[in-house]
Design an enzyme around this catalytic site. Sequence first.
Site, short mmCIF file in Angstrom:
data_model
loop_
_atom_site.label_atom_id
_atom_site.label_comp_id
_atom_site.label_asym_id
_atom_site.label_seq_id
_atom_site.Cartn_x
_atom_site.Cartn_y
_atom_site.Cartn_z
CG ASN A 54 -0.30 -0.44 2.49
OD1 ASN A 54 0.27 -1.53 2.56
ND2 ASN A 54 -0.35 0.41 3.49
CD GLN A 65 -3.72 -0.08 -1.42
OE1 GLN A 65 -3.87 0.49 -2.50
NE2 GLN A 65 -4.18 0.44 -0.29
N GLY A 85 -13.87 -2.92 -0.76
CA GLY A 85 -14.64 -2.13 -1.72
C GLY A 85 -14.20 -0.68 -1.86
CG HIS A 86 -12.51 1.82 1.46
ND1 HIS A 86 -11.53 2.76 1.63
CD2 HIS A 86 -12.14 0.76 2.21
CE1 HIS A 86 -10.63 2.29 2.49
NE2 HIS A 86 -10.97 1.08 2.84
CB THR A 94 -29.68 -8.52 8.37
OG1 THR A 94 -30.47 -9.26 9.31
CG2 THR A 94 -30.52 -8.12 7.17
CB CYS A 100 -3.84 3.45 9.82
SG CYS A 100 -2.92 2.25 8.91
N1 PLP Z 1 -4.60 -4.22 3.44
C1 PLP Z 1 -4.03 -3.26 2.70
C2 PLP Z 1 -2.85 -3.59 1.86
C3 PLP Z 1 -4.54 -1.97 2.72
O1 PLP Z 1 -3.97 -1.00 2.00
C4 PLP Z 1 -5.67 -1.70 3.55
C5 PLP Z 1 -6.19 -0.33 3.64
O2 PLP Z 1 -5.50 0.65 3.44
C6 PLP Z 1 -6.23 -2.75 4.27
C7 PLP Z 1 -5.67 -4.00 4.20
C8 PLP Z 1 -7.43 -2.54 5.13
O3 PLP Z 1 -8.56 -2.41 4.32
P1 PLP Z 1 -9.90 -1.79 4.94
O4 PLP Z 1 -9.69 -0.33 5.05
O5 PLP Z 1 -10.97 -2.14 3.96
O6 PLP Z 1 -10.10 -2.46 6.24
#
Ligand code: PLP
Length: 416
Positions: A174, A202, A223-224, A260, A347
Site C-alpha cells: 500500500n 491494493q 470495496g472502498h 442481515t 493509518c
Molecule cells: N490491506 C491493505 C494492503 C490496505 O492497504 C488496507 C487499507 O488501506 C487494508 C488491508 C485494510 O482495508 P480496509 O480499510 O478495507 O479495512
Amino acid sequence: MNAVTALLWHREIYILKEVNMERRFIYADNAATTAVSDEVLAAMMPHFQTAFGNASSIYEMGRNAQRDIEIAREKVAKAIGADPIEIIFTSCGSESDNWAIKGTAEQMAKKGKKHIITSVIEHHAVLHTTEYLEKQGFEVTYIPVDDKGLINAEDVRKAIREDTALVTIMYANNEIGTIQPIDEIAAICKENKVLFHTDAVQAVGHVEIDVHKQGIDMLSLSGHKIHAQKGIGALYVRKGVVLPNLIHGGGQERRKRAGTENVPAIVGLGVAMEIACSNIAEKAAVVTEKRNRIIDGLLTIPYTRLNGDREKRLPGNLNISFEGIEGESLLLMLDMFGICASSGSACTSGSLDPSHVLLSIGLKHEIAHGSLRLSIEENLTDEDVDYILETVPVVAERLRAMSPVWEKMMKGESYE
Ligand code: PLP
C-alpha cells in the site's frame, strides 16, 4: 477559522500569488480510499428505499434482495477467477485479513501446526493479527524484503516448516506499490501443502488476478479502494479450505458470517468489481505513463529517491523521499495547494513513527519521515500532472529553506 488556519490560508494565497499559479484540486490518494462511482451509487440506490427487503424473507422483495446478492457474488467471483461459492462478503479488507489468518490459525492448531509465515511489509491488518497470534502461542516468521521492497520467493520456501499453518503475503504494498512474486510463492506453498493467503486490497482492480490459475487459497479485498462504499469487503476462500465461522447467528453467508446482509453495499461491490477489473491492462498503461511522468519530474529535485521497484509496482503508485523535509509538513503544504496526498499508509500518517515499510527497505528514520505517496488513477489529467510537477518543487524548496536538518546537510554537518 482559527489563528493557525488563518495564517496558513494567507500564506497559501501568498505563495500561489508569488509563484503565479492557479489553485487546482487534485485527489491523489486513491490508495487511502476512493469516491463511490456514479455506476455503483446508481446500483445501490434502489436498495435503500424501494428494494430494501431482508434477503432472508420469503416474499418477493426478500427473494429479490437474495437474488441481487448472488448476482453481486457472481460478479466479484468472475473478476478474480473464482467460483461464486468461494466468495464471502465481509465488512472490509481488515476483517477479511483477520478472518483468513486467525481462522486458519485456529483450524490448523488442532493439527499441531502453529507456525505462520508473513512479510515485514504487510499492512497492519495482517501484522497486528500475527502479533496477536504470537501472544496466543503461535510462532511467526517475518520474511524480509530487498531495498526495492521485494520478497524473494525462495526465502518463503526456506521458512516453511513441518508445523507451518499458513503463508500470508500481500499482493501489492500500500505504501510503495511493490508487486510481490505471488505466482511463485503460491506454487511453493502448494508444493509444500501449506495454505496461502494474500492481502490483495491494493492489487484488485489494478493487476489481473486469477485465483484458480495462480493457486491462491485465500484472498482479501476491499470495496472502498475501487469506488464502492466504505464498510464492504470480501474474502475468497478456495473450495476445500476450512475456515471456522466468524460470526455465529443466522444462516447468512453459508452460516459462516451471520448478520442481515448489507445489500446496498454488496450490490455496489459487485458493480465496482466488474468495472475495476475490466480493461485492466489498458487502464494500467494510461496510468503508468502519467505516473512515470510524475516520477521523472520529481526525481529532478535534488536529494530525492524513488521508493519501491520501478517496474514491479502498482500502476498508480509513486512514493518519493525528500531529504531534509518532514512528511507531515509536506502533506500540509500540498494540501494548501489543493493536492491530497499521503506520506505512508493512511493509518500511520497521523503518527510520528516512521513507516515500517520504508524502514524495511533500508531508509534511515529521517529520510523515511520525508516521504510522499501519490496514488493516481486514469482520471488525472495532463494539466493535473503539470500542476503536481510545478507545485511539489516549490513546496520542497520552501520547506527545505525552513528546515534545520537541510541546513546542516548543506553544511556537511551531521544531522542524525
Ligand atoms: N490491506 C491493505 C494492503 C490496505 O492497504 C488496507 C487499507 O488501506 C487494508 C488491508 C485494510 O482495508 P480496509 O480499510 O478495507 O479495512
